[in-house]
Scaffold this motif. Structure first.
Motif, PDB file in Angstrom:
ATOM      1  N   ALA A   1      15.114   9.820   1.367  1.00  0.00           N
ATOM      2  CA  ALA A   1      13.925   9.166   0.815  1.00  0.00           C
ATOM      3  C   ALA A   1      12.751  10.121   0.927  1.00  0.00           C
ATOM      4  O   ALA A   1      12.711  10.982   1.803  1.00  0.00           O
ATOM      5  N   VAL A   2      11.808   9.954   0.015  1.00  0.00           N
ATOM      6  CA  VAL A   2      10.565  10.712   0.043  1.00  0.00           C
ATOM      7  C   VAL A   2       9.443   9.737   0.371  1.00  0.00           C
ATOM      8  O   VAL A   2       9.256   8.743  -0.339  1.00  0.00           O
TER       9      VAL A   2
ATOM     10  N   LEU B   1       0.162  11.157  11.954  1.00  0.00           N
ATOM     11  CA  LEU B   1       1.364  10.855  11.178  1.00  0.00           C
ATOM     12  C   LEU B   1       2.308  12.056  11.154  1.00  0.00           C
ATOM     13  O   LEU B   1       3.529  11.903  11.274  1.00  0.00           O
ATOM     14  N   VAL B   2       1.753  13.247  11.009  1.00  0.00           N
ATOM     15  CA  VAL B   2       2.576  14.459  11.030  1.00  0.00           C
ATOM     16  C   VAL B   2       3.280  14.607  12.379  1.00  0.00           C
ATOM     17  O   VAL B   2       4.458  14.990  12.446  1.00  0.00           O
ATOM     18  N   GLU B   3       2.586  14.299  13.471  1.00  0.00           N
ATOM     19  CA  GLU B   3       3.214  14.360  14.795  1.00  0.00           C
ATOM     20  C   GLU B   3       4.370  13.371  14.897  1.00  0.00           C
ATOM     21  O   GLU B   3       5.439  13.691  15.447  1.00  0.00           O
ATOM     22  N   GLN B   4       4.177  12.157  14.351  1.00  0.00           N
ATOM     23  CA  GLN B   4       5.268  11.188  14.343  1.00  0.00           C
ATOM     24  C   GLN B   4       6.477  11.723  13.587  1.00  0.00           C
ATOM     25  O   GLN B   4       7.625  11.603  14.039  1.00  0.00           O
ATOM     26  N   ALA B   5       6.215  12.304  12.412  1.00  0.00           N
ATOM     27  CA  ALA B   5       7.312  12.825  11.592  1.00  0.00           C
ATOM     28  C   ALA B   5       8.036  13.957  12.299  1.00  0.00           C
ATOM     29  O   ALA B   5       9.266  14.075  12.222  1.00  0.00           O
ATOM     30  N   TYR B   6       7.293  14.797  13.012  1.00  0.00           N
ATOM     31  CA  TYR B   6       7.914  15.909  13.737  1.00  0.00           C
ATOM     32  C   TYR B   6       8.830  15.385  14.844  1.00  0.00           C
ATOM     33  O   TYR B   6       9.945  15.883  15.033  1.00  0.00           O
TER      34      TYR B   6
ATOM     35  N   TRP C   1      12.784   3.201   9.820  1.00  0.00           N
ATOM     36  CA  TRP C   1      14.041   3.848   9.441  1.00  0.00           C
ATOM     37  C   TRP C   1      13.904   5.343   9.219  1.00  0.00           C
ATOM     38  O   TRP C   1      14.907   6.053   9.028  1.00  0.00           O
ATOM     39  N   ALA C   2      12.689   5.895   9.205  1.00  0.00           N
ATOM     40  CA  ALA C   2      12.484   7.313   8.888  1.00  0.00           C
ATOM     41  C   ALA C   2      13.136   8.196   9.945  1.00  0.00           C
ATOM     42  O   ALA C   2      13.049   7.928  11.149  1.00  0.00           O
ATOM     43  N   GLY C   3      13.800   9.270   9.472  1.00  0.00           N
ATOM     44  CA  GLY C   3      14.488  10.161  10.394  1.00  0.00           C
ATOM     45  C   GLY C   3      14.729  11.525   9.792  1.00  0.00           C
ATOM     46  O   GLY C   3      14.087  11.920   8.800  1.00  0.00           O
ATOM     47  N   PRO C   4      15.658  12.281  10.348  1.00  0.00           N
ATOM     48  CA  PRO C   4      15.883  13.683   9.920  1.00  0.00           C
ATOM     49  C   PRO C   4      16.328  13.828   8.471  1.00  0.00           C
ATOM     50  O   PRO C   4      16.247  14.932   7.924  1.00  0.00           O
TER      51      PRO C   4
ATOM     52  N   VAL D   1      11.145   6.866  -3.689  1.00  0.00           N
ATOM     53  CA  VAL D   1       9.835   7.435  -3.363  1.00  0.00           C
ATOM     54  C   VAL D   1       8.938   6.273  -2.956  1.00  0.00           C
ATOM     55  O   VAL D   1       8.688   5.364  -3.756  1.00  0.00           O
ATOM     56  N   SER D   2       8.490   6.288  -1.718  1.00  0.00           N
ATOM     57  CA  SER D   2       7.700   5.165  -1.213  1.00  0.00           C
ATOM     58  C   SER D   2       6.366   5.656  -0.690  1.00  0.00           C
ATOM     59  O   SER D   2       6.240   6.769  -0.179  1.00  0.00           O
TER      60      SER D   2
END
Length: 442
Positions: free
Chosen positions: A55-56, A126-131, A104-107, A82-83
């Motif tokens: 997913a994007v 948000l970038v830190e969460q994604a990392y 649900w976001a992950g690698p 795309v969400s």
């Protein structure tokens, strides 16, 4: 009321356009070329992804996030979800907004951050969460900003925002008001070729914080570019302003082309830039209203309640952006719906007080002090020629049956990207003209 005489007075338009909105709309093609060059320098063309992401996820303030996500989703054709990650907070101030990844976001997922500012405190978080979740991270933002630093620390890919190629002044000296830039008031030299920001070609690549280790989701390490001249973060470029959208969208189109979601190679983006230039020539301030589709549409929407009926995913995204621009720039309400559902959703508006066939006027109304009542006007937007299964003919018949005026925009033949470029450019110009010619807005 709309001052229609202002539409055919280029010098008066230039004086009224204190924010450089027409310049921003006209330089959209130049923005595409500059943004494509910045994306190449950032290393997007060298990416070797392991495959499509699951997913994007797109995040950004206001229209920067919503319009980017909307258009990427429309152009992807369902190849990948795309969400939009919508911001939350207790106040509209940027510092009070925060973004949170879905559970649900992950690698396997890709986070895209698009902003013309880069100082929003919630985006680096948000970038830190994604990392921490292992998501791949790509951002388009001003090169010297807190967000850029956060993306570098998270080993993501940062593309500097392409700003106006001719500085922050709304209009260059001479030419604009008199049409000296060519038939559309801009001319072929500045807007037909590659934009030439001084020193941009000599911007050196430096080793950034990406290092040598691969980033999540198979994103290879690439050098981080030094911010080229012309990417100053203090540019007057709000997320909804014309021209800014293409600066945000172009690098992301090249990115999704690399991962196989959308066909948008550099040659296709060159065609998009050329189409944007063509629209700028047709819709420039020196072109008379009767041959200028954007001025014509602006004049038709004066005193009307626009019902934006769309057919096709690109047209639907364009309609939603046009509605947002009408509200943001011109202070005008507009309703958007996709065909064929729009026929039922807005049908009552064609028979009530907003109907075109309603009592046209009150004989005792003060023509000077009391404004004319709003009447519904249908604007048909479709990104492909009308075919046998199209609902556009039914929409036309319904408008005629209820004596409701309608306008229609259909792009010339071309790729979905070119269709999107033409529809977006014409509606951008129309919203700007409507804003400039409305005395209460200027």
């Amino acid at each position: 009321m709309l001052d229609e005489s202002l539409l055919d007075a280029p010098e008066a338009l230039a004086r009224a356009d204190t924010r450089g909105l027409l310049r921003g709309a006209a330089e959209a093609g130049a923005r595409v070329r500059t943004a494509a060059r910045h994306a190449a320098e950032a290393g997007i063309g060298d990416l070797k992804p392991d495959g499509r992401p699951r997913a994007v996820m797109v995040a950004g303030p206001g229209a920067a996030g919503s319009c980017t996500a909307d258009l990427l989703g429309a152009l992807s054709g369902g190849n990948c979800p795309v969400s939009l990650i919508a911001p939350t907070g207790v106040a509209p101030a940027p510092g009070a907004l925060r973004w949170t990844l879905p559970g649900w976001a992950g690698p396997l997922d890709l986070l895209v951050v698009a902003t013309p500012d880069g100082t929003e405190p919630g985006l680096p978080r948000l970038v830190e969460q994604a990392y921490r979740r292992g998501c791949a991270i790509v951002s388009v933002a001003p090169g010297q900003s807190p967000l850029a630093d956060a993306v570098a620390q998270a080993r993501g890919l940062m593309v500097p925002l392409a700003t106006a190629p001719y500085g922050s002044a709304p209009y260059a000296t001479g030419g604009y008001a008199t049409g000296g830039y060519g038939p559309g008031g801009y001319g072929s030299d500045p807007y037909r070729g590659e934009p030439h920001a001084p020193g941009t070609e000599d911007a050196a690549l430096a080793e950034g914080a990406l290092g040598d280790a691969p980033a999540p989701h198979g994103t290879p390490s690439v050098p981080q570019p030094v911010e080229p001249p012309g990417t100053a973060p203090d540019e007057m470029a709000g997320p909804a302003l014309p021209g800014t959208l293409w600066a945000l969208l172009t690098p992301l189109l090249l990115l999704v082309d690399r991962i196989g979601l959308v066909s948008a190679p550099p040659t296709a983006l060159q065609q998009v830039a050329d189409r944007l230039d063509q629209v700028a020539e047709r819709c420039g301030p020196a072109i008379a209203t009767y041959t200028n589709p954007a001025k014509t549409l602006a004049a038709e929407l004066a005193g009307a309640l626009p019902l934006l009926w769309t057919e096709g995913p690109v047209a639907a995204a364009t309609g939603r952006r046009f509605s947002g621009l009408l509200a943001t720039l011109a202070g005008r309400p507009a309703l958007v719906a996709e065909l064929p559902g729009a026929l039922a959703a807005h049908g009552a508006l064609l028979t009530g007080a907003f109907a075109g066939g309603a009592d046209p006027d009150d004989f005792f109304r003060d023509r000077v002090e009391e404004p004319e009542a709003l009447r519904a006007r249908i604007v048909l937007l479709h990104d492909e020629p009308v075919g046998p299964v199209s609902a556009v003919p039914t929409a036309r018949e319904l408008a005629l049956a209820h004596e409701t005026a309608f306008s229609e925009l259909e792009p010339a033949e071309g790729t979905p990207l070119e269709s999107a470029a033409e529809l977006l450019a014409i509606t951008d110009f129309a919203a700007v003209y409507l804003a400039l010619a409305s005395p209460d807005r200027t």
